[in-house]
Design an enzyme around this catalytic site. Sequence first.
Site, PDB file in Angstrom:
ATOM      1  N   VAL A  25       0.808  -1.292  -0.236  1.00 32.49           N
ATOM      2  CA  VAL A  25      -0.144   0.053   0.197  1.00 32.49           C
ATOM      3  C   VAL A  25       0.664   1.181  -0.015  1.00 32.49           C
ATOM      4  CG1 VAL A  25      -2.045   1.397   1.215  1.00 32.49           C
ATOM      5  CG2 VAL A  25      -1.937  -1.078   0.904  1.00 32.49           C
TER       6      VAL A  25
ATOM      7  N   GLU B 195      -9.931   5.584   6.041  1.00 32.66           N
ATOM      8  CA  GLU B 195     -10.584   5.026   4.400  1.00 32.66           C
ATOM      9  C   GLU B 195     -10.119   3.794   4.517  1.00 32.66           C
ATOM     10  OE1 GLU B 195     -14.329   6.957   3.274  1.00 32.66           O
ATOM     11  OE2 GLU B 195     -13.522   4.578   2.490  1.00 32.66           O
TER      12      GLU B 195
ATOM     13  N   VAL C  42     -10.944   0.270   6.245  1.00 31.71           N
ATOM     14  CA  VAL C  42     -12.231  -0.790   5.707  1.00 31.71           C
ATOM     15  C   VAL C  42     -12.849  -0.734   4.665  1.00 31.71           C
ATOM     16  CG1 VAL C  42     -14.195  -1.327   6.230  1.00 31.71           C
ATOM     17  CG2 VAL C  42     -12.751   0.252   7.840  1.00 31.71           C
TER      18      VAL C  42
ATOM     19  N   GLY D 268     -11.140  -1.883   1.749  1.00 31.69           N
ATOM     20  CA  GLY D 268      -9.714  -1.578   0.533  1.00 31.69           C
ATOM     21  C   GLY D 268     -10.520  -0.004  -0.500  1.00 31.69           C
TER      22      GLY D 268
ATOM     23  N   ILE E 147     -13.441   0.575  -1.635  1.00 26.60           N
ATOM     24  CA  ILE E 147     -14.689   0.838  -1.232  1.00 26.60           C
ATOM     25  C   ILE E 147     -14.519   2.547  -0.357  1.00 26.60           C
ATOM     26  CG2 ILE E 147     -17.085   0.513  -0.499  1.00 26.60           C
ATOM     27  CD1 ILE E 147     -15.849  -2.011  -1.442  1.00 26.60           C
TER      28      ILE E 147
ATOM     29  N   GLY F  40      -0.488 -14.531  -2.363  1.00 29.65           N
ATOM     30  CA  GLY F  40       0.259 -13.005  -1.748  1.00 29.65           C
ATOM     31  C   GLY F  40      -1.274 -12.463  -0.405  1.00 29.65           C
TER      32      GLY F  40
ATOM     33  N   LYS G  39     -13.107  -3.988  11.022  1.00 30.47           N
ATOM     34  CA  LYS G  39     -13.535  -3.632  10.018  1.00 30.47           C
ATOM     35  C   LYS G  39     -15.278  -3.274  10.484  1.00 30.47           C
ATOM     36  CE  LYS G  39     -10.539  -4.912   6.083  1.00 30.47           C
ATOM     37  NZ  LYS G  39     -10.287  -6.363   5.229  1.00 30.47           N
TER      38      LYS G  39
ATOM     39  N   GLY H 122      -4.843  -4.303  -1.681  1.00 25.14           N
ATOM     40  CA  GLY H 122      -4.601  -4.662  -2.773  1.00 25.14           C
ATOM     41  C   GLY H 122      -4.271  -3.276  -3.060  1.00 25.14           C
TER      42      GLY H 122
END
Length: 431
Positions: free
Chosen positions: A13, A129, A132, A134, A136, A187, A206, A303
């Site tokens: 990230v 943000e 939770v 990723g 969205i 992964g 979450k 991701g």
Amino acid sequence: MKMNICIAGLGNVGSHLVNSIKKNNEFFKNKTSISFNITGVSAKDFKKKRIFDISEYQWFDNPLDLINENRCNVLIELIGNEKGISFELVKKSLEKKIHVITANKALLAKHGFELFEIAEKNNVLLLFEAAVAGGIPIIKTLKNNIFLDNIKKISGILNGTTNYILSTMQQENMDFEQVLNIAIDKGYTSASEAELDIGGFDSAHKLTLLASLAFGSNIDFENNYITGISNISILDIMNSDKLGYKIKLISEAYLSNKKIYCVTEPKLVKKDKPLANVDGVLNAVDIESDHLKSLFLEGEGAGGRATASSIISDLYEISSNSNIKSLGYRIKNLKNYNKFNIDDIESSYYLRFITKDVTGVLSKITSSFKDSFISVEKILQIPDNNNKKNVIPIIITTHKIKKTKLLQAIKQIEDQEFILEKISIIPIHNN
Ligand code: HSE
């Protein structure tokens, strides 16, 4: 306007975030007149091969030095420890009146109350943000868009790894262990952290944050009931398929009689429902409010690139001098709701009995059901010719019943000598 940013943690990230800020800075500037300036980075290993050139940035061995020695308006915490250095860094940054953005759901679910309080006291934002689902934008949807809706219920698929495992088991007719190993190879999770995903804890972290935003409840991880997916057998997935369902790890929160219900557990979901069709590593959240029958958001739940999008949206929120609170509520207005008693939960259930194929089995099972007032909805008994002789699977779905009543009947049945395996019990999702 120039915003000075420090980043602690340069995994997938963090690296995508650095890349995106470098690549898009002109684009951001043209759209918003803000320039994002990375003034310091810190990670475990300077020498690790990365998708960007680390030498272009000022490096700090100790993440705490990012805020000690450096001019920094926003600290982005992507280290991801549940406490330890992540907690210390976030706390110290907020105390120094530095805004914080984090993707760390475990940290916030467990210690969020204290950290949000410090943020409020110091008049800075603690935004999450990226923590939770990723990419969205579920946090801003709840906090900035439908904050004044009266939220009735939130149901979601909040963990990509478990959703990948359950979808692949179903699509490829493979068992849990096989697919878990593929998920590790790809992964999506790692051998050392898999329990967080497959045990349902990551989803519950979450859900804790979503419940607080939706219902103004105190952030309290202890409110969760959690069941993971490791006991889900391929037999149950295939039987559910025949009955018109898929098995999904569903996280659900609502208030009922001033009590809070936060449950993460595998459930059968009717195939024609949107949540049943969220496959692979995708996440989704379904919100029901007084105005909206169903607000359904689906997208990449993990991701680097998708999660970096959420962090950038938080940077934008900070740069807009938003007077919206980190959690939407003032901390003193958050309420302590009592936890719902799991025994009071009413649900329909899927049950799988592996029994001897002898006279009287069905009548003994249904007689125990009668004693506990359990009403049968469907029965499926299809002999499997490849299976051992004189062994038969019996699949039953029930009408709604309190869990205590169900367990009472199951206890009676499992003591019978014709029961050959542990009885499989999976709730059925009701919307
Ligand atoms: N382990 C998480 C998942 C990553 O599989 O969804 C994003 O939180």
